[in-house]
Design a protein around this motif. Sequence first.
Motif, short mmCIF file in Angstrom:
data_model
loop_
_atom_site.label_atom_id
_atom_site.label_comp_id
_atom_site.label_asym_id
_atom_site.label_seq_id
_atom_site.Cartn_x
_atom_site.Cartn_y
_atom_site.Cartn_z
N VAL A 26 -52.14 45.06 23.68
CA VAL A 26 -53.08 44.47 22.73
C VAL A 26 -52.52 43.17 22.14
N GLN A 27 -51.25 43.20 21.75
CA GLN A 27 -50.65 41.99 21.21
C GLN A 27 -49.14 42.03 21.37
N SER A 28 -48.53 40.84 21.41
CA SER A 28 -47.08 40.71 21.56
C SER A 28 -46.57 39.69 20.57
N ARG A 29 -45.36 39.94 20.07
CA ARG A 29 -44.70 38.99 19.19
C ARG A 29 -43.25 38.87 19.65
N CYS A 30 -42.77 37.64 19.70
CA CYS A 30 -41.40 37.40 20.16
C CYS A 30 -40.71 36.48 19.16
N ASN A 31 -39.58 36.96 18.62
CA ASN A 31 -38.80 36.18 17.67
C ASN A 31 -37.43 35.89 18.27
N TYR A 32 -37.15 34.62 18.48
CA TYR A 32 -35.87 34.19 19.04
C TYR A 32 -35.01 33.58 17.92
N SER A 33 -33.74 33.91 17.92
CA SER A 33 -32.78 33.27 17.05
C SER A 33 -31.70 32.65 17.93
N VAL A 34 -31.66 31.31 17.97
CA VAL A 34 -30.72 30.60 18.84
C VAL A 34 -29.58 30.06 17.99
N VAL A 35 -28.36 30.42 18.37
CA VAL A 35 -27.16 29.89 17.73
C VAL A 35 -26.31 29.26 18.82
N ASP A 36 -26.27 27.93 18.83
CA ASP A 36 -25.57 27.18 19.87
C ASP A 36 -26.13 27.59 21.24
N THR A 37 -25.32 28.13 22.14
CA THR A 37 -25.81 28.50 23.46
C THR A 37 -26.10 30.00 23.58
N TYR A 38 -26.20 30.69 22.45
CA TYR A 38 -26.44 32.13 22.47
C TYR A 38 -27.73 32.44 21.72
N THR A 39 -28.38 33.50 22.12
CA THR A 39 -29.63 33.86 21.47
C THR A 39 -29.76 35.38 21.38
N ILE A 40 -30.39 35.81 20.29
CA ILE A 40 -30.82 37.21 20.18
C ILE A 40 -32.33 37.19 20.02
N ALA A 41 -33.00 37.99 20.81
CA ALA A 41 -34.47 38.00 20.82
C ALA A 41 -34.97 39.39 20.47
N GLU A 42 -36.03 39.44 19.68
CA GLU A 42 -36.72 40.69 19.40
C GLU A 42 -38.16 40.55 19.90
#
Length: 286
Positions: A26-42
């Motif tokens: 039905v719906q999607s949400r993506c939150n990226y946190s980029v720190v330099d060349t690394y990222t954590i995504a939810e």
Amino acid sequence: MRSSTLVGITPIGGNGWTLREEYPLVQSRCNYSVVDTYTIAEVIQDYYSNALINRDVEYVFPLPPSAAVCSFKAIVDDTQIIKGVVKEKVEAKKAYDKAVAQGKTAGLLRQEHADVFRVSLGNIRPKTKISVHISFVSIVPHDGSSPQTLRITMPTAIAPRYGTAPTDIPWFGNNVQNRFELSVSVQMNKPITSISSPSHPIGLTLGCHQRELTGDYEPSKAFVHLGTPTMLDQDIVILISAQGMETPRCSVERWLKSEGAEETTDAYALTLVPKFELPALPRQGE
């Protein structure tokens, strides 16, 4: 041509291509946190059960290259939470089978390949909402055109176009197409010089991690979002350029006791950019 791997929620057993429409995204949400060349995504994906009976289903999520899953949970009807806990493989399978046999909704996680994450969910009832939360960390690759630029790619598999959601879902309202929302907070070691997307229109705020600039302007921070919720018809690509991307550097993240750590812990990430002095190739005919 259809991919050999079905993504999203599909019933276990039977014809997956036919039965997958019983569980539309039905719906999607993506939150990226980029720190330099690394990222954590939810990534948060909301599904709805159109099935007429209880079913055991499987959730499949394609991971980006070099990614590692760090957390998972499924929330059923906003009340029941199924969290991922690491156990020995045989023990985890026994616990899952026991819960399903007792008529409980349960989950079994496994990562059989580096780029495919699978979760079995047992006893999913009809007319229920299933919210899947998955977080992963990964390295952001450099764009091939410039050593100063990083390239973030969000695949269309995050919001695949299949199935039709009912128009009478109480928690969603009248909308027959699934939606995708994206936000990216960027923290570089040195000032950001440009952020763009060759694939989609984006909104951009420089100097902070919010849509509206508040407080002091910080040139190494930025916030990116899609202009409006949209359907993904192609991969989203975001290019980030900053000063000093070609130089060695070290990033430090500190986890404090006040934030829940048993003791204050520091994590260091060292980035080295190789440079090769290669001789020029002779021209043809010389």
